[in-house]
Design an enzyme around this catalytic site. Structure first.
Site, short mmCIF file in Angstrom:
data_model
loop_
_atom_site.label_atom_id
_atom_site.label_comp_id
_atom_site.label_asym_id
_atom_site.label_seq_id
_atom_site.Cartn_x
_atom_site.Cartn_y
_atom_site.Cartn_z
N LYS A 119 0.82 -1.22 0.00
CA LYS A 119 0.00 0.00 0.00
C LYS A 119 0.86 1.27 0.00
CE LYS A 119 -4.14 -1.76 -0.18
NZ LYS A 119 -3.81 -3.15 -0.47
C1 LIG Z 1 -10.01 -1.73 -1.50
C2 LIG Z 1 -9.40 -2.61 -0.47
N1 LIG Z 1 -10.08 -2.88 0.66
C3 LIG Z 1 -9.56 -3.64 1.64
C4 LIG Z 1 -8.29 -4.18 1.52
C5 LIG Z 1 -7.77 -5.07 2.61
O1 LIG Z 1 -6.60 -4.59 3.19
P1 LIG Z 1 -5.59 -5.59 3.92
O2 LIG Z 1 -4.78 -6.30 2.86
O3 LIG Z 1 -4.73 -4.69 4.74
O4 LIG Z 1 -6.39 -6.51 4.74
C6 LIG Z 1 -7.54 -3.94 0.36
C7 LIG Z 1 -6.20 -4.53 0.18
O5 LIG Z 1 -5.74 -4.78 -0.91
C8 LIG Z 1 -8.11 -3.13 -0.66
O6 LIG Z 1 -7.46 -2.87 -1.78
#
Ligand SMILES: Cc1ncc(COP(=O)(O)O)c(C=O)c1O
Length: 395
Positions: free
Chosen positions: A186
Site C-alpha cells: 500500500k
Molecule cells: C479496496 C481494499 N479494501 C480492503 C483491503 C484489505 O486490506 P488488507 O490487505 O490490509 O487486509 C484492500 C487490500 O488490498 C483493498 O485494496
C-alpha cells in the site's frame, strides 16, 4: 503506490527503537516500554494529517472494515451496498459480519455510482461500503446526499486511496467512518496493518473496544479494565506501528512523487488512439497511485494489455479477468464457499450471488486497464516507459 520503495534509515530507526528500548504490545505495561507508544503516535499523526478527530490502528485493512462495520452497528441481516469492482475484502467483511452484500453498479469513476446505489436501496439497506478504488474517489456530493435522504451509514473503504481528498477533505473522513490498509503493497506500509478513522466518538470507542476483546482502555491496569462489549483481537503490534509511523511521515512526499510521475505519463497518453481516462470527480485530490484508462472495446483492451506486457510495461492490471478484484471471478463469494455455516449462509432471502448481473460495470471493466505508479522510477525509466507504452498501442 508502494511505500516500501522508500523504506530507509527512518523506518529502521523506528523499528529498532521498539526492539532496543520498548515493548511490542500497544497498550499498558508502562514500566517496560520506556515511554515508547508507536501505535498511539501514529494514530495522533493520522488524525493531524487527515484532520479527523479519531483514528484507531488495527492489524489490517480487512480488520479495519470488519471493525468499522461492527462499530457502526451493522450486523446480521442488514443490507450493505458494495461494488463489484474492489478487492474482495470489502465484500468478505460484510459477509462475515452476517450482513448481506448487495452489489450495485459502478461508473467511470471506477467506484459505486449514485444511480447504481439508488437502484440498490431497499427498506433493509443500512449502509454503503463505498470503495475509493485505485487511488481516486467516488462522486461524494451525490452519494452523501443519498445517504442523508435514506438515512444510511457511509463507510469509506479508502484502503487504496490514502492521501487522496475530495474538495479538501481527506478520503476516509467524509462519511461516518473510513478504513485504510497499510499492508505490504500500500501507499504507506506497516508490513501488515490498517486503521479506522472517524469523527464519530461512539464509532471510535466501539472500534478500539471491539478490536481488543471489548477492553474499555480506561486506566493503567489491563487486568482491571471493564469490557462493555464483546470483541476480538485485531490489535496492531508496536513493531508494525513503528514502521507505519516512519512511513506516514513520508506520505506527502509519496503523494507528490505519484502525482508528478502520473501526470508525465498521462500527458503522453492523451492522444493515443481510442484511449479515455477514468473520471476523477476532484482531480486535485487524486492520490495518483494508479493511472486508469479505458479502451474503446473489450477486444482492444485485451490486445493492449498483452502488448504492454510484451513491451516491458510492468505493473498493468486488466482487472476484468483478475480473480481478486472483480465479481465475475469470485467463485467462492458467488457460491459462499466455506467449511463452516456462516451467518450469511443462514439468511434465506439473500440474493443468489451466482446470478448477479452488473452490465454497466462489465461494460466499463472489460475496457479498463490500470497502471501502478511507482515511486522509484528515474526520469530515464519514465521516458522509456512512455516509449514502450506508445509501441504497445501501435496497431
Ligand atoms: C479496496 C481494499 N479494501 C480492503 C483491503 C484489505 O486490506 P488488507 O490487505 O490490509 O487486509 C484492500 C487490500 O488490498 C483493498 O485494496
Amino acid at each position: 503506490m508502494p511505500g516500501f520503495e522508500l523504506f530507509g534509515p527512518e523506518e529502521k530507526a523506528e523499528v529498532a527503537d521498539v526492539m532496543e528500548n520498548g515493548f511490542t504490545f500497544r497498550y499498558n505495561f508502562d514500566p517496560m516500554r520506556n515511554d515508547r507508544w508507536k501505535a498511539r503516535d501514529m494514530e495522533k499523526l493520522l488524525c493531524e494529517k487527515m484532520n479527523a478527530k479519531h483514528a484507531h490502528l488495527v492489524s489490517s485493512g480487512t480488520a479495519a472494515l470488519q471493525t468499522a462495520l461492527h462499530a457502526a452497528g451493522i450486523g446480521a441481516g442488514d443490507e450493505v451496498i458494495v461494488p463489484p469492482f474492489t478487492f474482495v475484502a470489502s465484500v468478505e467483511a460484510v459477509a462475515m459480519a452476517g450482513a448481506i452484500p448487495i452489489f450495485a453498479e459502478i461508473d467511470e469513476t471506477l467506484c459505486l455510482s449514485p444511480e447504481g446505489i439508488e437502484a440498490a436501496i431497499t427498506p433493509r439497506t443500512k449502509a454503503i461500503n463505498l470503495v475509493h478504488m485505485c487511488g481516486s474517489m467516488a462522486k461524494m456530493d451525490e452519494i452523501k446526499a443519498l445517504c442523508k435522504k435514506h438515512n444510511l451509514v457511509l463507510i469509506e473503504d479508502a484502503c487504496q486511496s490514502i492521501g487522496g481528498s475530495y474538495k479538501g477533505q481527506a478520503l476516509g473522513t467524509i462519511g461516518d467512518v473510513g478504513c485504510y490498509s497499510f499492508d505490504s503493497v500500500k501507499t504507506i506500509s506497516c508490513g501488515e496493518g490498517g486503521a479506522v478513522i472517524t469523527n464519530n466518538e461512539a464509532i471510535y470507542n466501539y472500534s478500539h473496544m471491539f478490536s481488543d476483546h471489548g477492553h474499555d482502555h480506561v486506566g493503567n491496569d489491563r487486568g482491571a479494565e471493564d469490557h462493555p462489549i464483546m470483541g476480538l483481537n485485531f490489535r496492531i503490534s508496536e513493531m508494525n506501528a513503528a514502521l507505519g509511523l516512519a512511513q506516514l511521515r513520508k506520505l506527502d512526499r509519496i503523494i507528490a512523487i505519484q502525482r508528478k510521475n502520473k501526470a508525465t505519463i498521462k500527458k503522453e497518453m492523451q492522444n493515443l488512439d481510442g484511449v479515455s481516462f477514468r473520471e476523477i470527480p476532484d482531480p486535485e485530490g487524486d492520490s495518483a497511485g494508479f493511472l486508469s484508462f479505458m479502451l474503446d472495446s473489450e477486444e482492444r483492451a485485451i490486445e493492449v494489455n498483452k502488448k504492454l506486457a510484451e513491451n516491458g510495461v510492468d505493473g498493468c492490471f486488466y482487472w476484468y479477468v483478475n480473480n481478486w478484484h472483480y465479481l465475475n471471478n469470485w467463485k467462492h463469494i458467488q457460491e459462499l464457499t466455506s467449511p463452516a455455516k456462516t451467518p450469511l449462509s443462514l439468511i434465506a432471502d439473500k440474493p443468489d450471488y451466482t446470478k448477479i448481473s452488473v452490465p454497466k460495470s462489465d461494460a466499463i471493466m472489460s475496457r479498463t486497464i490500470s497502471m501502478l505508479i511507482k515511486l522509484s522510477w528515474s526520469d530515464e525509466e519514465i521516458s522509456q516507459r512512455i516509449a514502450n507504452i506508445k509501441k504497445a498501442f501501435q496497431k
